[in-house]
Design an enzyme around this catalytic site. Structure first.
Site, PDB file in Angstrom:
ATOM      1  N   ASP A 108     -15.604 -25.103 -50.254  1.00  0.00           N
ATOM      2  CA  ASP A 108     -16.516 -23.974 -50.498  1.00  0.00           C
ATOM      3  C   ASP A 108     -15.878 -22.650 -50.123  1.00  0.00           C
ATOM      4  O   ASP A 108     -14.902 -22.599 -49.371  1.00  0.00           O
ATOM      5  CB  ASP A 108     -17.821 -24.164 -49.700  1.00  0.00           C
ATOM      6  CG  ASP A 108     -17.607 -24.126 -48.192  1.00  0.00           C
ATOM      7  OD1 ASP A 108     -16.639 -24.755 -47.710  1.00  0.00           O
ATOM      8  OD2 ASP A 108     -18.382 -23.470 -47.491  1.00  0.00           O
ATOM      9  N   GLU A 203     -18.266 -25.629 -45.308  1.00  0.00           N
ATOM     10  CA  GLU A 203     -17.654 -25.240 -44.028  1.00  0.00           C
ATOM     11  C   GLU A 203     -18.147 -23.845 -43.636  1.00  0.00           C
ATOM     12  O   GLU A 203     -18.403 -23.574 -42.469  1.00  0.00           O
ATOM     13  CB  GLU A 203     -16.128 -25.240 -44.142  1.00  0.00           C
ATOM     14  CG  GLU A 203     -15.396 -25.085 -42.811  1.00  0.00           C
ATOM     15  CD  GLU A 203     -15.039 -23.665 -42.446  1.00  0.00           C
ATOM     16  OE1 GLU A 203     -14.569 -23.455 -41.314  1.00  0.00           O
ATOM     17  OE2 GLU A 203     -15.237 -22.726 -43.252  1.00  0.00           O
TER      18      GLU A 203
HETATM   19 ZN   LIG Z   1     -11.778 -21.694 -44.109  1.00  0.00          ZN
END
Ligand SMILES: [Zn+2]
Length: 438
Positions: A108, A203
């Protein structure tokens, strides 16, 4: 005849000095992979109840699963949470005792800046000076703010066009891991044990790693490939807590408030005024921790303040918590009618607390980078990583550089050398574990 003899001698010399012939190129370069991946929008979103937070991350997850399978990776799967797992089989044969080494990067990109229609721009053979981004010329990567550019003369620098982020964080890591696998496949003479790889969603919004199947991943130690400048390896993160201070007053109609109303706003203002100016994010750097009031609620009846506490040392974190509590006592003494309470929660701990027991992880990464011709340094991350979560769940996971810079913004960049040298480091690293176990 004489020229043939010279040729033969040269050949013998070349073979004896280099030991082995140069590596066969991967089927696709790290740069080409990177350019493909950044065009796939994988922006994650805050405050979602599902993992992945955005369905579009699955587009990249499914593509990577397909590409891993094509590269001969075994047991490739995409979990219900959009995490891609796979195992590169050992090529050592027999009963070798090499540990399963893991590599993880996140798919992401940050919710802070759009990742839609990313149009990567290559500034070939960079010759110094500021880099103006083509589609928005107010976006300039300056040498003054990015002195690292001085070390990048002759490199091909890759940026976005000025309207989006680039997504180097962390599609660089994804491209580098994929190209490592590709390179190993093309060069069976490079000996390595089993390698576990994983690509994770979310993340940037802090949800993906909770769903990570440590046991199913199969590695006994791992690296996140999610860092910045070439050669920087991180085995330390903040130890982190969050405090909530609540100021309970008493609300009433302001027309008839005399002697009754207790306005909590004045107490919260007094408390905020007590923050030491040399202990804030905007006044600290490197290994110095901070306290950071970052949000809250203002209301006559009840106000509250949220505060981040960050330090590399647990003793430093304890001292900061003590300070916040003392400040509560001081404000309480000044505003006896307001009921003030403080609640402190643990967020995560410095992964060094665990990684200090696995020094070879950091040492091998440093040596692998050195063998790639890089100058290395150990950097403490002023933040948390997915690796710190995994480390405390039994999978020790320091972080390796990606070559990327200026994460989460339109001025993000990486370079051909950044991508290639990181890939080379990863290829060296898996061989080091094989060497050391022999
Ligand atoms: Zn990163």
């Amino acid at each position: 005849m004489r020229s043939i003899l010279v040729l033969v001698l040269c050949l013998v010399f070349a073979l004896s000095t280099h030991g082995q012939s140069p590596l066969k190129q991967p089927s696709e370069s790290a740069v080409d992979r990177f350019l493909r991946y950044v065009k796939i929008d994988t922006q994650s979103q805050e405050d979602q109840t599902t993992v992945p937070s955005t369905r579009k991350q699955l587009n990249l997850a499914n593509l990577l699963a397909k590409e891993l399978t094509a590269l001969g990776v075994e047991n490739v799967r995409v979990s219900e949470f959009g995490i891609v797992y796979g195992i590169v089989p050992s090529n050592l044969g027999g009963n070798s005792q090499v540990p399963v080494v893991g590599f993880i990067s996140h798919m992401d990109t940050s919710p802070a800046v759009s990742g839609e229609n990313v149009n990567p721009t290559i500034h070939k053979n960079y010759q110094g000076g500021d880099i103006v981004l083509p589609k928005d010329t107010s976006q300039v990567i300056t040498v003054a703010k990015n002195p690292i550019l001085k070390e990048m003369i002759g490199d091909d620098i890759i940026t976005a066009d000025g309207t989006t982020l680039l997504g180097s964080d962390d599609k660089s890591g994804v491209a580098e891991i994929m190209t490592m696998i590709d390179t190993l496949k093309q060069n069976p003479q490079l000996k390595h044990g089993p390698i576990a790889v994983a690509f994770t969603p979310d993340e940037e919004v802090g949800g993906g790693i909770e769903k990570f199947d440590v046991k199913g991943f199969g590695a006994s130690l791992a690296y996140t490939v999610d860092g910045e400048a070439l050669g920087e390896i991180s085995n330390e993160t903040w130890s982190a807590r969050t405090a909530t201070v609540t100021f309970q007053g008493k609300s009433t109609h302001p027309g008839t408030a005399k002697g009754i109303m207790i306005n909590s706003l004045y107490a919260i203002a007094d408390y905020l005024d007590r923050f030491p100016h040399d202990m804030l994010p905007e006044t600290t750097e490197e290994r110095v921790g901070f306290v950071h009031p970052y949000g809250g609620v203002l209301d006559v009846e009840s106000s509250s303040l949220k505060i981040l506490l960050r330090d590399f040392e647990l003793s430093g974190l304890d001292a900061k918590e003590k300070l916040l509590r003392e400040m509560v006592a001081q404000t309480q003494a000044k505003f006896p009618d307001v009921k003030i309470s403080i609640d402190v929660k643990e967020n995560y701990k410095n992964m060094k607390e665990v990684l200090k027991n696995y020094p070879e992880l950091t040492e091998n990464a440093v040596e692998a980078a050195r063998r790639a011709g890089l100058k290395t340094s150990i950097k403490a991350i002023r933040g948390g990583t997915d690796g710190s979560n995994l480390t405390f769940r039994g999978l020790p996971t320091p972080d390796i550089f990606t070559g990327g810079q200026n994460f989460h913004g339109k001025l993000e960049f990486n370079s051909r050398r950044g991508l290639e040298k990181t890939t080379e480091t990863l290829v060296n690293l898996v061989q080091m574990f094989a060497e050391k176990s022999r």
